[in-house]
Design an enzyme around this catalytic site. Structure first.
Site, PDB file in Angstrom:
ATOM      1  N   PHE A  12       5.285  10.869   7.873  1.00 44.23           N
ATOM      2  CA  PHE A  12       4.551  11.629   8.466  1.00 44.23           C
ATOM      3  C   PHE A  12       4.161  11.197   9.992  1.00 44.23           C
ATOM      4  CE2 PHE A  12       0.086  13.696   9.099  1.00 44.23           C
ATOM      5  CZ  PHE A  12       0.714  14.773  10.140  1.00 44.23           C
ATOM      6  N   ASP A  32      11.064   1.050   6.576  1.00 41.21           N
ATOM      7  CA  ASP A  32      10.543   1.926   5.587  1.00 41.21           C
ATOM      8  C   ASP A  32      11.253   1.917   4.318  1.00 41.21           C
ATOM      9  OD1 ASP A  32       9.687   4.515   4.463  1.00 41.21           O
ATOM     10  OD2 ASP A  32       8.649   4.662   6.276  1.00 41.21           O
ATOM     11  N   LEU A  72       2.170   0.916   9.815  1.00 46.64           N
ATOM     12  CA  LEU A  72       1.771   2.012   9.059  1.00 46.64           C
ATOM     13  C   LEU A  72       2.283   2.314   7.537  1.00 46.64           C
ATOM     14  CD1 LEU A  72       1.492   2.770  12.171  1.00 46.64           C
ATOM     15  CD2 LEU A  72       1.875   5.154  11.538  1.00 46.64           C
ATOM     16  N   TYR A 144      -6.202   2.057  -2.697  1.00 47.11           N
ATOM     17  CA  TYR A 144      -6.376   2.363  -1.064  1.00 47.11           C
ATOM     18  C   TYR A 144      -7.294   1.982  -0.332  1.00 47.11           C
ATOM     19  CZ  TYR A 144      -4.988   5.630   2.822  1.00 47.11           C
ATOM     20  OH  TYR A 144      -4.711   5.854   3.922  1.00 47.11           O
TER      21      TYR A 144
HETATM   22  P1  NAD Z   1       3.194   8.809   4.922  1.00 41.43           P
HETATM   23  O1  NAD Z   1       2.961   8.600   3.367  1.00 41.43           O
HETATM   24  O2  NAD Z   1       3.946   9.954   5.246  1.00 41.43           O
HETATM   25  O3  NAD Z   1       3.742   7.673   5.458  1.00 41.43           O
HETATM   26  C1  NAD Z   1       3.670   6.431   5.024  1.00 41.43           C
HETATM   27  C2  NAD Z   1       5.046   5.693   5.278  1.00 41.43           C
HETATM   28  O4  NAD Z   1       5.168   4.185   4.550  1.00 41.43           O
HETATM   29  C3  NAD Z   1       6.291   6.606   4.385  1.00 41.43           C
HETATM   30  O5  NAD Z   1       7.462   6.640   5.224  1.00 41.43           O
HETATM   31  C4  NAD Z   1       6.740   5.614   3.236  1.00 41.43           C
HETATM   32  O6  NAD Z   1       8.060   5.431   2.583  1.00 41.43           O
HETATM   33  C5  NAD Z   1       6.396   4.135   3.801  1.00 41.43           C
HETATM   34  N1  NAD Z   1       5.982   2.944   2.909  1.00 41.43           N
HETATM   35  C6  NAD Z   1       5.191   3.081   1.957  1.00 41.43           C
HETATM   36  N2  NAD Z   1       5.207   1.892   1.178  1.00 41.43           N
HETATM   37  C7  NAD Z   1       5.899   1.132   1.801  1.00 41.43           C
HETATM   38  C8  NAD Z   1       6.529  -0.287   1.777  1.00 41.43           C
HETATM   39  N3  NAD Z   1       5.849  -1.079   0.612  1.00 41.43           N
HETATM   40  N4  NAD Z   1       7.352  -0.807   2.593  1.00 41.43           N
HETATM   41  C9  NAD Z   1       7.779   0.151   3.628  1.00 41.43           C
HETATM   42  N5  NAD Z   1       7.741   1.114   3.415  1.00 41.43           N
HETATM   43  C10 NAD Z   1       6.621   1.644   2.762  1.00 41.43           C
HETATM   44  O7  NAD Z   1       1.668   8.710   5.518  1.00 41.43           O
HETATM   45  P2  NAD Z   1       1.109   9.010   6.758  1.00 41.43           P
HETATM   46  O8  NAD Z   1       0.166   9.995   6.646  1.00 41.43           O
HETATM   47  O9  NAD Z   1       2.237   9.224   7.635  1.00 41.43           O
HETATM   48  O10 NAD Z   1       0.300   7.772   6.956  1.00 41.43           O
HETATM   49  C11 NAD Z   1       0.683   6.719   7.564  1.00 41.43           C
HETATM   50  C12 NAD Z   1      -0.404   5.503   7.801  1.00 41.43           C
HETATM   51  O11 NAD Z   1      -1.623   6.114   8.363  1.00 41.43           O
HETATM   52  C13 NAD Z   1      -0.572   4.908   6.741  1.00 41.43           C
HETATM   53  O12 NAD Z   1      -0.985   3.520   6.408  1.00 41.43           O
HETATM   54  C14 NAD Z   1      -1.952   5.768   6.206  1.00 41.43           C
HETATM   55  O13 NAD Z   1      -2.876   4.777   5.279  1.00 41.43           O
HETATM   56  C15 NAD Z   1      -2.551   5.842   7.429  1.00 41.43           C
HETATM   57  N6  NAD Z   1      -3.719   7.067   7.305  1.00 41.43           N
HETATM   58  C16 NAD Z   1      -3.162   8.220   7.509  1.00 41.43           C
HETATM   59  C17 NAD Z   1      -4.179   9.370   7.382  1.00 41.43           C
HETATM   60  C18 NAD Z   1      -3.681  10.888   7.230  1.00 41.43           C
HETATM   61  O14 NAD Z   1      -4.307  11.726   7.246  1.00 41.43           O
HETATM   62  N7  NAD Z   1      -2.610  11.311   7.611  1.00 41.43           N
HETATM   63  C19 NAD Z   1      -5.446   9.163   7.339  1.00 41.43           C
HETATM   64  C20 NAD Z   1      -5.782   7.802   7.519  1.00 41.43           C
HETATM   65  C21 NAD Z   1      -4.849   6.748   7.433  1.00 41.43           C
END
Ligand code: NAD
Ligand code: UDP
Length: 313
Positions: A12, A32, A72, A144
């Site tokens: 996302f 990814d 990310l 997490y």
């Molecule tokens: P998301 O789940 O949409 O994206 C995470 C991405 O990481 C996905 O494309 C997934 O396929 C990839 N991924 C997961 N494990 C992996 C691995 N072992 N190797 C390679 N790729 C891997 O989540 P998001 O909302 O886009 O969040 C992105 C980052 O921002 C994350 O690190 C999350 O912890 C952080 N974050 C997001 C939010 C939020 O509200 N969306 C809040 C706090 C922190």
């Protein structure tokens, strides 16, 4: 123009970050494993020679050249990160070590996407970067929360010990187009339920609060932090516009003209009661503040969900 690696770039937030950096003319490589990411989030770049997608799991090491790494990769929604807690911890620990090791080898700047979850169920409100948090080390959210806490520790240790040029960003609840329908997060759940006319599942009494930031604001903050020459963080990025979950449910019902009713369900264990970022540091160090009002952001998000639901039939 820089060579930039984005781990988790098919997800996302990562895909919106990719759009902005590619549009600025940078060379972007997305790593990814497609656990919660989708290639469809990136198809618009498929024929661009400056863009590359590599299906790769960050718990394995990788040899690449880059000047900047946005790290990310990690599932963000409770449903996904609790699906395989051990894998979530491996992603945060081994994945972060691998990407920090890459930055150490090639001299790249490293940005960690950390989270407001490092504050746990906070005793300080709003949360400032100086607060150490209130986190259960063995609860359902620990893979997490504690994973991200150790990722922060690794980042700071590589900076002090190995002189890697690091940045730590603590992201608060972010929403926008491309969130998965079934990711269990509150904005996506409520929009899908409202558009389908299903009950809106409010966990607990709905008086718990969150503060929602639109994804374009967040992306601007990530880039400002990466481009800052001297500030390592941690820095909170989020929208301080705090509201209760029940208020959010009613707002989404009214914006979608839905007939859905609220249905209260059990509050998940260790669900934080209140969350709101103090963004004084982001304002002072990055000259950053969110600009998109909740209604404006929800309008765009609802339109995206409507269009995808229609496409899925
Ligand atoms: P998301 O789940 O949409 O994206 C995470 C991405 O990481 C996905 O494309 C997934 O396929 C990839 N991924 C997961 N494990 C992996 C691995 N072992 N190797 C390679 N790729 C891997 O989540 P998001 O909302 O886009 O969040 C992105 C980052 O921002 C994350 O690190 C999350 O912890 C952080 N974050 C997001 C939010 C939020 O509200 N969306 C809040 C706090 C922190
Ligand atoms: N929530 C809810 N109904 C849902 C999904 C979530 O009431 O269908 C609540 C959840 O209990 C929490 C808040 O909304 O209090 C935000 O949940 P989310 O999973 O989006 O983010 P996080 O808890 O990680 O901040």
């Amino acid at each position: 123009m820089a060579r930039i690696v984005i781990t988790g770039g098919a997800g996302f937030i990562g895909s919106h970050l990719t759009d902005t950096l590619v549009a600025s003319g940078h060379e972007v490589t997305v790593l990814d494993n497609l656990f919660t990411g989708r290639k469809s989030n990136l198809v618009q770049h498929w024929n661009n020679p400056k863009f590359e997608f590599v299906r790769h799991d960050v718990i394995e090491s990788v040899l690449l050249e880059a000047e900047q790494v946005y790290h990310l990769a990690c599932p963000a929604s409770p449903v996904h990160y609790q699906h395989n807690p051990v894998k979530t911890i491996k992603t945060n620990v081994m994945g972060t070590i691998n990407m920090l090791g890459l930055c150490k080898r090639v001299g790249a700047r490293f940005l960690l996407a950390s989270t407001s979850e490092v504050y746990g169920d906070p005793h300080e409100h709003p949360q400032r970067e100086t607060y150490w948090g209130n986190v259960n080390p063995i609860g359902p959210r620990s893979c997490y929360d504690e994973g991200k806490r150790v990722a922060e520790t690794l980042t700071e240790s590589y900076r002090l010990q190995n002189h890697v040029d690091t940045r730590i960003v603590r992201i608060f609840n972010t929403y926008g187009p491309r969130m998965l329908f079934d990711d269990g997060r509150v904005v996506s759940n409520f929009i899908v339920q409202a558009l389908k006319g299903n009950d809106i599942t409010v966990y607990g009494d709905g008086n718990q609060t969150r503060s929602f930031c639109y994804v374009s604001d967040l992306v601007a903050g990530l880039i400002a932090m990466m481009q800052n020459e001297s500030f390592h963080g941690p820095v909170n990025l989020g929208n301080p516009n705090e509201m209760t979950i029940a208020e959010l449910a009613k707002l989404i019902i009214s914006m979608t003209n839905s007939k859905s009713k609220l249905r209260h369900e059990n509050l998940p264990k260790d669900d934080p009661v209140r969350r709101k970022p103090d963004i004084t540091v982001a304002g002072r160090e990055l000259n950053w503040k969110p600009t998109v009002e909740l209604k404006q952001g929800l309008t765009k998000t609802i339109a995206d969900f409507e269009q995808r639901l229609r496409a899925e039939g």
